[in-house]
Design an enzyme around this catalytic site. Structure first.
Site, PDB file in Angstrom:
ATOM      1  N   LEU A  86      10.712  -0.925  25.700  1.00 11.57           N
ATOM      2  CA  LEU A  86      10.668  -2.297  26.219  1.00 11.57           C
ATOM      3  C   LEU A  86       9.341  -2.487  26.931  1.00 11.57           C
ATOM      4  O   LEU A  86       9.117  -1.941  28.011  1.00 11.57           O
ATOM      5  CB  LEU A  86      11.821  -2.536  27.195  1.00 11.57           C
ATOM      6  CG  LEU A  86      13.244  -2.455  26.629  1.00 11.57           C
ATOM      7  CD1 LEU A  86      14.266  -2.522  27.762  1.00 11.57           C
ATOM      8  CD2 LEU A  86      13.492  -3.587  25.633  1.00 11.57           C
ATOM      9  N   GLY A  87       8.444  -3.252  26.338  1.00  9.25           N
ATOM     10  CA  GLY A  87       7.127  -3.482  26.908  1.00  9.25           C
ATOM     11  C   GLY A  87       6.073  -2.629  26.224  1.00  9.25           C
ATOM     12  O   GLY A  87       6.297  -1.443  25.945  1.00  9.25           O
TER      13      GLY A  87
ATOM     14  N   LYS B  57       8.062   2.686  46.827  1.00 12.62           N
ATOM     15  CA  LYS B  57       7.998   4.099  46.451  1.00 12.62           C
ATOM     16  C   LYS B  57       8.537   4.998  47.557  1.00 12.62           C
ATOM     17  O   LYS B  57       9.219   5.994  47.284  1.00 12.62           O
ATOM     18  CB  LYS B  57       6.547   4.458  46.110  1.00 12.62           C
ATOM     19  CG  LYS B  57       5.996   3.685  44.914  1.00 12.62           C
ATOM     20  CD  LYS B  57       4.484   3.842  44.793  1.00 12.62           C
ATOM     21  CE  LYS B  57       3.932   2.997  43.663  1.00 12.62           C
ATOM     22  NZ  LYS B  57       2.453   3.016  43.615  1.00 12.62           N
TER      23      LYS B  57
ATOM     24  N   ARG C  93       7.274  -9.216  25.002  1.00 14.51           N
ATOM     25  CA  ARG C  93       7.155 -10.678  25.025  1.00 14.51           C
ATOM     26  C   ARG C  93       6.080 -11.169  24.054  1.00 14.51           C
ATOM     27  O   ARG C  93       6.112 -12.310  23.604  1.00 14.51           O
ATOM     28  CB  ARG C  93       6.840 -11.154  26.440  1.00 14.51           C
ATOM     29  CG  ARG C  93       7.949 -10.880  27.457  1.00 14.51           C
ATOM     30  CD  ARG C  93       7.562 -11.422  28.826  1.00 14.51           C
ATOM     31  NE  ARG C  93       8.567 -11.161  29.847  1.00 14.51           N
ATOM     32  CZ  ARG C  93       8.586 -10.096  30.631  1.00 14.51           C
ATOM     33  NH1 ARG C  93       7.647  -9.160  30.501  1.00 14.51           N
ATOM     34  NH2 ARG C  93       9.534  -9.937  31.541  1.00 14.51           N
TER      35      ARG C  93
ATOM     36  N   ASP D  66       4.312  -2.385  47.783  1.00 11.51           N
ATOM     37  CA  ASP D  66       4.399  -1.431  46.682  1.00 11.51           C
ATOM     38  C   ASP D  66       4.629  -0.009  47.214  1.00 11.51           C
ATOM     39  O   ASP D  66       5.487   0.724  46.712  1.00 11.51           O
ATOM     40  CB  ASP D  66       3.111  -1.479  45.856  1.00 11.51           C
ATOM     41  CG  ASP D  66       3.074  -0.430  44.763  1.00 11.51           C
ATOM     42  OD1 ASP D  66       3.720  -0.635  43.721  1.00 11.51           O
ATOM     43  OD2 ASP D  66       2.404   0.610  44.947  1.00 11.51           O
TER      44      ASP D  66
ATOM     45  N   GLY E 232       2.363   7.644  39.758  1.00 10.65           N
ATOM     46  CA  GLY E 232       1.805   7.769  38.412  1.00 10.65           C
ATOM     47  C   GLY E 232       2.068   9.101  37.759  1.00 10.65           C
ATOM     48  O   GLY E 232       3.201   9.499  37.516  1.00 10.65           O
TER      49      GLY E 232
ATOM     50  N   GLY F 267     -10.366  -3.660  38.092  1.00  9.79           N
ATOM     51  CA  GLY F 267      -9.027  -3.600  37.524  1.00  9.79           C
ATOM     52  C   GLY F 267      -8.037  -2.797  38.343  1.00  9.79           C
ATOM     53  O   GLY F 267      -6.910  -2.546  37.902  1.00  9.79           O
TER      54      GLY F 267
ATOM     55  N   GLY G  65       3.068   1.084  28.364  1.00  3.68           N
ATOM     56  CA  GLY G  65       3.778   1.180  27.097  1.00  3.68           C
ATOM     57  C   GLY G  65       2.888   1.693  25.972  1.00  3.68           C
ATOM     58  O   GLY G  65       3.273   2.577  25.204  1.00  3.68           O
TER      59      GLY G  65
ATOM     60  N   GLU H  76      -4.498  -6.469  41.247  1.00  8.37           N
ATOM     61  CA  GLU H  76      -4.053  -7.621  40.472  1.00  8.37           C
ATOM     62  C   GLU H  76      -4.728  -8.894  40.986  1.00  8.37           C
ATOM     63  O   GLU H  76      -5.294  -8.926  42.083  1.00  8.37           O
ATOM     64  CB  GLU H  76      -2.533  -7.774  40.600  1.00  8.37           C
ATOM     65  CG  GLU H  76      -1.728  -6.566  40.169  1.00  8.37           C
ATOM     66  CD  GLU H  76      -1.689  -6.391  38.670  1.00  8.37           C
ATOM     67  OE1 GLU H  76      -2.031  -7.356  37.951  1.00  8.37           O
ATOM     68  OE2 GLU H  76      -1.317  -5.294  38.214  1.00  8.37           O
TER      69      GLU H  76
END
Length: 441
Positions: free
Chosen positions: A16-17, A211, A52, A207, A140, A193, A22, A196
């Protein structure tokens, strides 16, 4: 008879994604397919992808079904494991709960979803006898979940402290290294990058708090309690505090801290002064690190990339291998989702931030005249705050900047003292307060 891994029925995966993580998962799983099969005991194959924007999926052979029907993938009887990489906490929750209802195992990198709904998801998965694996949700590519849940299982975990958000660590590193202000460092993080377009969750500590809630649950054997994490971000930090930190022998890091005290458990995310000779103080750029203290092993440090396509995919694929190995195992003999048996989770009180005890850096602007220092130290002393050291710097127009480092004090006492100090007629600024984290041995 010994069977080749190629003779056994492959485990079939639905993805999914197909974004950054992904596509990375597809790449790693296929590039290392033979090595992974040797470890898992059979081949692991992605047979269906739902996203999507299916038109953006490239490099996938025609026999793999690609479409935008996410729920149809979840309900596809051919699929053994659903990998959820779409993010968010609404549709992702619906899809994961549906996959569990279908008797499918789940792998997810979705820390926000698990921080908010993990207790519900894990309870339902246990009832259905399926696994939900989430190594990629924290730090990660660093195998921190497995390390705490399995590698340190002999230990009573006393505390953990982590740099678990690469965006904020990059910003803080650049503010220190290049004397940038916050806005400029944030813009660079966006240009590279790392951040966001809307960086709120990162820079305000949310965030990292997601976690931390997961790490604390598996470290201490408690329910996931994101709503009880104290959260403070980095957007208020001033460049001059980085200069003072450097001069005093510290670096500023956004730390996620969980401590098991006899009174209860501390759960907090905030900027902190850390001694610059500590290993964790030297984690720079977008890298992550988690320091864990166990009663038997002492301190262990886990370091590596906290985000990125293939580093995060490394954790996703590791979960796929784990689930594949345990696919036919009696659910009662699997590693519990939160490390401790579900009926043995404890109900330790979560301490409020007022009850936290640590040292502090305090900075304020005052009139440069006799009696000022005596009055401020009187207020601090009356609230049980002991001064470790003090620095005074001449500014302009008869003003001076005063910096205090305190001994360990109670947060509630510090709050009361700051409120009183800010009302003094010779104080001309809000008191800047940054916690000074002493990582006890």
């Amino acid at each position: 008879m010994v069977h080749s891994v190629n003779d056994l029925k492959p485990i079939k995966v639905g993805l999914l994604g197909f974004g950054v993580v992904g596509s990375g998962t597809w790449t790693v799983l296929n590039r290392n397919a033979d090595e992974i099969a040797r470890r898992a005991g059979c081949r692991i194959e992605i047979v269906r992808i739902a996203t999507r924007n299916p038109s953006k999926v490239s490099g996938v052979p025609g026999q793999v079904q690609v479409d935008d029907d996410l729920m149809a993938l979840v309900r596809d009887p051919e699929i053994d494991i659903v990998v959820e990489l779409i993010g968010g906490s609404t549709l992702a929750r619906e899809l994961i709960l549906a996959a569990i209802d279908e008797g499918k195992h789940v792998v997810t990198a979705n820390k926000a979803l698990l921080a908010l709904h993990g207790n519900e998801i894990f309870e339902k998965a246990s009832a259905k006898g399926v696994m939900v694996a989430f190594e990629a949700a924290v730090a990660g590519g660093i195998p921190i979940i497995k390390s705490i849940r399995e590698g340190l299982t002999a230990n009573r975990i006393q505390w953990l402290a982590g740099i678990i958000n690469g965006t904020t660590n990059f910003i803080l590193s650049e503010m220190r290294r290049r004397n940038l202000d916050f806005a400029t460092a944030l813009q660079e993080a966006q240009d590279f990058g790392y951040a966001e377009a809307d960086p709120t969750f990162d820079i305000e500590g949310v965030d990292a708090a997601h976690k931390l809630a997961l790490l604390a649950a598996i470290a201490f054997g408690i329910q996931i309690q994101f709503d009880k994490v104290y959260v403070e971000g980095i957007s208020h930090l001033a460049q001059e505090d980085f200069v003072h930190a450097q001069n005093l022998g510290y670096r500023i890091k956004l730390l996620a801290v969980a401590k098991h005290r006899k009174e209860g458990i501390e759960l907090r995310v905030h900027p902190a002064f850390v001694k610059r000779n500590e290993l964790i103080a030297n984690v720079e750029g977008s890298m992550n690190a988690v320091l864990v203290r166990g009663d038997a092993v002492g301190e262990t440090l886990y370091y590596g990339p906290g985000a990125g396509s293939e580093p995060t995919a490394s954790a996703v694929v590791a979960d796929l291998v784990d689930v594949t190995r345990m696919h036919h195992t009696d659910p009662e003999n699997r590693v519990p989702h939160l490390a401790f048996q579900a009926d043995a989770l404890a109900e330790y009180p979560i301490l409020s931030i007022d009850e936290v005890e640590t040292s502090y850096y305090l900075r304020l602007l005052v009139d440069d005249r006799a009696g000022v220092m005596a009055e401020i130290t009187r207020v601090l002393a009356e609230d049980n705050i002991s001064i470790d050291s003090m620095v005074q710097e001449q500014v302009n127009d008869g003003k001076a900047t005063i910096i205090f480092l305190t001994h360990k004090s109670r947060e509630g006492d510090i709050d009361k003292a700051i409120g009183l100090i800010e009302q003094l007629p010779f104080v001309h600024s809000k008191v800047t307060r940054i916690r000074l984290e002493q990582l006890e041995k």
